[in-house]
Design an enzyme around this catalytic site. Sequence first.
Site, PDB file in Angstrom:
ATOM      1  N   PHE A 120       0.844  -1.199   0.000  1.00 52.56           N
ATOM      2  CA  PHE A 120       0.000   0.000   0.000  1.00 52.56           C
ATOM      3  C   PHE A 120       0.873   1.239   0.000  1.00 52.56           C
ATOM      4  O   PHE A 120       1.799   1.347   0.791  1.00 52.56           O
ATOM      5  CB  PHE A 120      -0.924   0.001   1.226  1.00 52.56           C
ATOM      6  CG  PHE A 120      -2.048  -0.990   1.084  1.00 52.56           C
ATOM      7  CD1 PHE A 120      -1.804  -2.344   1.234  1.00 52.56           C
ATOM      8  CD2 PHE A 120      -3.320  -0.563   0.759  1.00 52.56           C
ATOM      9  CE1 PHE A 120      -2.817  -3.273   1.074  1.00 52.56           C
ATOM     10  CE2 PHE A 120      -4.345  -1.487   0.593  1.00 52.56           C
ATOM     11  CZ  PHE A 120      -4.098  -2.834   0.746  1.00 52.56           C
ATOM     12  N   GLY A 149      -1.112   8.329  -0.129  1.00 48.32           N
ATOM     13  CA  GLY A 149      -0.603   9.656   0.223  1.00 48.32           C
ATOM     14  C   GLY A 149       0.885   9.734  -0.043  1.00 48.32           C
ATOM     15  O   GLY A 149       1.395   9.216  -1.039  1.00 48.32           O
ATOM     16  N   TYR A 155       3.254   8.164   1.110  1.00 48.91           N
ATOM     17  CA  TYR A 155       4.003   6.916   1.174  1.00 48.91           C
ATOM     18  C   TYR A 155       4.443   6.424  -0.208  1.00 48.91           C
ATOM     19  O   TYR A 155       5.199   5.465  -0.305  1.00 48.91           O
ATOM     20  CB  TYR A 155       3.193   5.832   1.893  1.00 48.91           C
ATOM     21  CG  TYR A 155       3.316   5.891   3.401  1.00 48.91           C
ATOM     22  CD1 TYR A 155       2.828   6.977   4.108  1.00 48.91           C
ATOM     23  CD2 TYR A 155       3.913   4.856   4.111  1.00 48.91           C
ATOM     24  CE1 TYR A 155       2.937   7.036   5.482  1.00 48.91           C
ATOM     25  CE2 TYR A 155       4.024   4.907   5.488  1.00 48.91           C
ATOM     26  CZ  TYR A 155       3.534   6.003   6.171  1.00 48.91           C
ATOM     27  OH  TYR A 155       3.653   6.042   7.539  1.00 48.91           O
ATOM     28  N   ASP A 194       4.721  -4.000   4.083  1.00 41.62           N
ATOM     29  CA  ASP A 194       4.775  -2.548   4.255  1.00 41.62           C
ATOM     30  C   ASP A 194       5.638  -1.943   3.160  1.00 41.62           C
ATOM     31  O   ASP A 194       6.654  -2.525   2.771  1.00 41.62           O
ATOM     32  CB  ASP A 194       5.415  -2.209   5.613  1.00 41.62           C
ATOM     33  CG  ASP A 194       4.382  -1.926   6.685  1.00 41.62           C
ATOM     34  OD1 ASP A 194       3.215  -2.308   6.499  1.00 41.62           O
ATOM     35  OD2 ASP A 194       4.761  -1.326   7.719  1.00 41.62           O
ATOM     36  N   HIS A 231       8.261  -9.920  15.123  1.00 38.21           N
ATOM     37  CA  HIS A 231       8.574  -8.491  15.225  1.00 38.21           C
ATOM     38  C   HIS A 231       9.966  -8.315  15.840  1.00 38.21           C
ATOM     39  O   HIS A 231      10.288  -8.950  16.844  1.00 38.21           O
ATOM     40  CB  HIS A 231       7.504  -7.826  16.101  1.00 38.21           C
ATOM     41  CG  HIS A 231       7.474  -6.329  15.979  1.00 38.21           C
ATOM     42  ND1 HIS A 231       8.503  -5.528  16.424  1.00 38.21           N
ATOM     43  CD2 HIS A 231       6.541  -5.493  15.455  1.00 38.21           C
ATOM     44  CE1 HIS A 231       8.197  -4.263  16.185  1.00 38.21           C
ATOM     45  NE2 HIS A 231       7.011  -4.215  15.592  1.00 38.21           N
ATOM     46  N   PRO A 232      10.804  -7.452  15.246  1.00 38.02           N
ATOM     47  CA  PRO A 232      12.180  -7.314  15.755  1.00 38.02           C
ATOM     48  C   PRO A 232      12.249  -6.630  17.111  1.00 38.02           C
ATOM     49  O   PRO A 232      13.260  -6.732  17.809  1.00 38.02           O
ATOM     50  CB  PRO A 232      12.858  -6.448  14.682  1.00 38.02           C
ATOM     51  CG  PRO A 232      11.746  -5.659  14.064  1.00 38.02           C
ATOM     52  CD  PRO A 232      10.545  -6.563  14.089  1.00 38.02           C
ATOM     53  N   GLY A 233      11.171  -5.965  17.509  1.00 35.65           N
ATOM     54  CA  GLY A 233      11.240  -5.143  18.715  1.00 35.65           C
ATOM     55  C   GLY A 233      11.002  -5.878  20.026  1.00 35.65           C
ATOM     56  O   GLY A 233      11.322  -5.350  21.088  1.00 35.65           O
ATOM     57  N   TYR A 234      10.454  -7.073  19.981  1.00 37.65           N
ATOM     58  CA  TYR A 234       9.995  -7.693  21.234  1.00 37.65           C
ATOM     59  C   TYR A 234      10.442  -9.138  21.420  1.00 37.65           C
ATOM     60  O   TYR A 234      10.027  -9.801  22.345  1.00 37.65           O
ATOM     61  CB  TYR A 234       8.456  -7.656  21.298  1.00 37.65           C
ATOM     62  CG  TYR A 234       7.886  -6.288  21.069  1.00 37.65           C
ATOM     63  CD1 TYR A 234       7.728  -5.397  22.134  1.00 37.65           C
ATOM     64  CD2 TYR A 234       7.510  -5.863  19.791  1.00 37.65           C
ATOM     65  CE1 TYR A 234       7.219  -4.123  21.925  1.00 37.65           C
ATOM     66  CE2 TYR A 234       6.997  -4.590  19.575  1.00 37.65           C
ATOM     67  CZ  TYR A 234       6.860  -3.725  20.648  1.00 37.65           C
ATOM     68  OH  TYR A 234       6.357  -2.477  20.434  1.00 37.65           O
ATOM     69  N   GLU A 263      -2.363  -4.828  13.264  1.00 31.35           N
ATOM     70  CA  GLU A 263      -1.318  -5.675  13.840  1.00 31.35           C
ATOM     71  C   GLU A 263      -1.848  -6.422  15.066  1.00 31.35           C
ATOM     72  O   GLU A 263      -1.526  -7.586  15.289  1.00 31.35           O
ATOM     73  CB  GLU A 263      -0.094  -4.835  14.211  1.00 31.35           C
ATOM     74  CG  GLU A 263       1.081  -5.652  14.681  1.00 31.35           C
ATOM     75  CD  GLU A 263       2.347  -4.825  14.823  1.00 31.35           C
ATOM     76  OE1 GLU A 263       3.161  -4.821  13.884  1.00 31.35           O
ATOM     77  OE2 GLU A 263       2.517  -4.174  15.877  1.00 31.35           O
TER      78      GLU A 263
HETATM   79  C1  5GW Z   1       0.547   5.389   8.553  1.00 32.83           C
HETATM   80  C2  5GW Z   1       0.448   5.938   9.839  1.00 32.83           C
HETATM   81  C3  5GW Z   1      -0.318   7.081  10.071  1.00 32.83           C
HETATM   82  C4  5GW Z   1      -0.978   7.658   9.012  1.00 32.83           C
HETATM   83  C5  5GW Z   1      -0.880   7.093   7.728  1.00 32.83           C
HETATM   84  C6  5GW Z   1      -0.116   5.960   7.497  1.00 32.83           C
HETATM   85  C7  5GW Z   1      -0.027   5.395   6.146  1.00 32.83           C
HETATM   86  C8  5GW Z   1       0.311   4.036   5.948  1.00 32.83           C
HETATM   87  C9  5GW Z   1      -0.237   6.184   4.976  1.00 32.83           C
HETATM   88  O1  5GW Z   1      -0.528   7.405   5.030  1.00 32.83           O
HETATM   89  N1  5GW Z   1      -0.100   5.618   3.734  1.00 32.83           N
HETATM   90  C10 5GW Z   1       0.218   4.302   3.575  1.00 32.83           C
HETATM   91  O2  5GW Z   1       0.334   3.822   2.437  1.00 32.83           O
HETATM   92  N2  5GW Z   1       0.401   3.493   4.691  1.00 32.83           N
HETATM   93  C11 5GW Z   1       0.689   2.058   4.474  1.00 32.83           C
HETATM   94  O3  5GW Z   1       0.578   1.348   5.673  1.00 32.83           O
HETATM   95  C12 5GW Z   1       2.127   1.827   3.985  1.00 32.83           C
HETATM   96  O4  5GW Z   1       2.166   0.679   3.167  1.00 32.83           O
HETATM   97  C13 5GW Z   1       2.850   1.570   5.280  1.00 32.83           C
HETATM   98  O5  5GW Z   1       4.070   0.892   5.078  1.00 32.83           O
HETATM   99  C14 5GW Z   1       1.833   0.763   6.036  1.00 32.83           C
HETATM  100  C15 5GW Z   1       1.997   0.762   7.563  1.00 32.83           C
HETATM  101  O6  5GW Z   1       2.229   2.068   8.053  1.00 32.83           O
HETATM  102  P1  5GW Z   1       3.658   2.460   8.640  1.00 32.83           P
HETATM  103  O7  5GW Z   1       4.710   1.829   7.804  1.00 32.83           O
HETATM  104  O8  5GW Z   1       3.746   3.958   8.778  1.00 32.83           O
HETATM  105  O9  5GW Z   1       3.633   1.806  10.073  1.00 32.83           O
HETATM  106  P2  5GW Z   1       4.909   1.367  10.919  1.00 32.83           P
HETATM  107  O10 5GW Z   1       4.354   0.735  12.159  1.00 32.83           O
HETATM  108  O11 5GW Z   1       5.716   0.392  10.103  1.00 32.83           O
HETATM  109  O12 5GW Z   1       5.717   2.622  11.200  1.00 32.83           O
HETATM  110 MN    MN Z   2       6.140   0.231   8.118  1.00 40.05          MN
END
Ligand code: 5GW
Ligand code: MN
Length: 370
Positions: free
Chosen positions: A122, A125, A127, A227, A249-252, A319
């Site tokens: 995904f 925005g 990302y 991700d 998960h690598p954190g725990y 998650e």
């Molecule tokens: C994530 C967090 C807060 C608000 C928006 C998003 C978000 C996630 C986004 O705006 N757009 C998007 O494509 N994502 C998708 O969700 C991405 O594929 C992203 O890798 C996945 C998980 O969000 P992450 O990577 O920010 O979460 P963490 O826990 O890996 O930091």
């Molecule tokens: Mn991520």
Amino acid sequence: MSFKMHLLTSRTVAVILPVLLLLGMLYSYIWRHYRDGIFGQEVRPADGSSSRVDFTIVNHWFHLVASDYLEYQQPSIVQGSRTDVVTVTPWLAPIVWEGTYNPELLDSIYRPQNISIAATVFAVGKYTKFLRDFLETAEQHFFVGFKVHVYVFTDRPKEVHQVKMASGRQLFKRAAVDSASSPLQLTVVPVPGSNRWQEISARRMELIQTLIEEKLQNHMDYIFCLDVDSKFHGRWGTESLGALVAVIHPGYYRDDRSKFPYERRPESTAYVAPRKGDFYYCGGAFGGLLQEVHRLANTCRTNFEADAKKGIEAAWQEESHLNRYMLINKPTKVLSPEYLWQDFKPRNPEVRIIRFSGVIKNYADIRPNV
Ligand code: 5GW
Ligand code: MN
């Protein structure tokens, strides 16, 4: 005459009706058995949801044929190649660490099966800026030599096409490793944008479920959901295949389970009691056979929606739901944290190779106002 006819008709009806009824019952009985034998049985997860999609049974997964010509190191039955880590779960699922498997042997088993692997990612925005590195490194490390089809869900399809163009046509055509090598296919799936992560997160499972139902069923064998804010640095291949695959998960992974960030409110469908839990799994990577991931996505989405109706949002959104699901539906293969590290984390000694890792991101810069 007419009286006689009437008698005949009613007698005929009295005989024929029960016979027809019996035949009908017999037919439906036979059909049901036939269908359950040919297709998977209707899936009814313990968590309450149901899935009505039929899947053809995948036979090759249960039957591993090795090449008669391949020579490889003798496996030991008394000396583990990895003694510093645990390589099997209490329910006897392998835990994949570098050094526990032979990649050539595995590839030689899976290549003749002509398996295909779908990957979903995904990029909603801002990302989309992670896509280029994600795709370029997937090209180099993700199931090289196998049929891979990446589905990019985005609200900015134009930017994905720019990534494709900027790559100068060389990208997404895998370097010719051997004749079996095939290009990485890419499909862009347009989705509406959103300012709320909760919404993006909830829709992720729903979109995965729909993709499997509408596009992948009977075309792909395996699926991995990843991700986008990550890069591949090392091999991720056939060693990761299984019916239901989770990544630690690598954190725990050195912590006591009471410290795992599961959803702890009993009102939530993602609830995990303090003395329960095996491992804490990543929401950023999971996969398996289509029918297994379909069932997971359907259950997580249903539970997510049930929670939302009660005004509850699980601690770590999907998650948390994934972790609840995997606690009840045990993964058949568990991938070590090699399969989803974090760039900001120093590498621990048991992690001999980092295969896939989350990049460091500036949250204020990429996330919409939540
Ligand atoms: C994530 C967090 C807060 C608000 C928006 C998003 C978000 C996630 C986004 O705006 N757009 C998007 O494509 N994502 C998708 O969700 C991405 O594929 C992203 O890798 C996945 C998980 O969000 P992450 O990577 O920010 O979460 P963490 O826990 O890996 O930091
Ligand atoms: Mn991520």
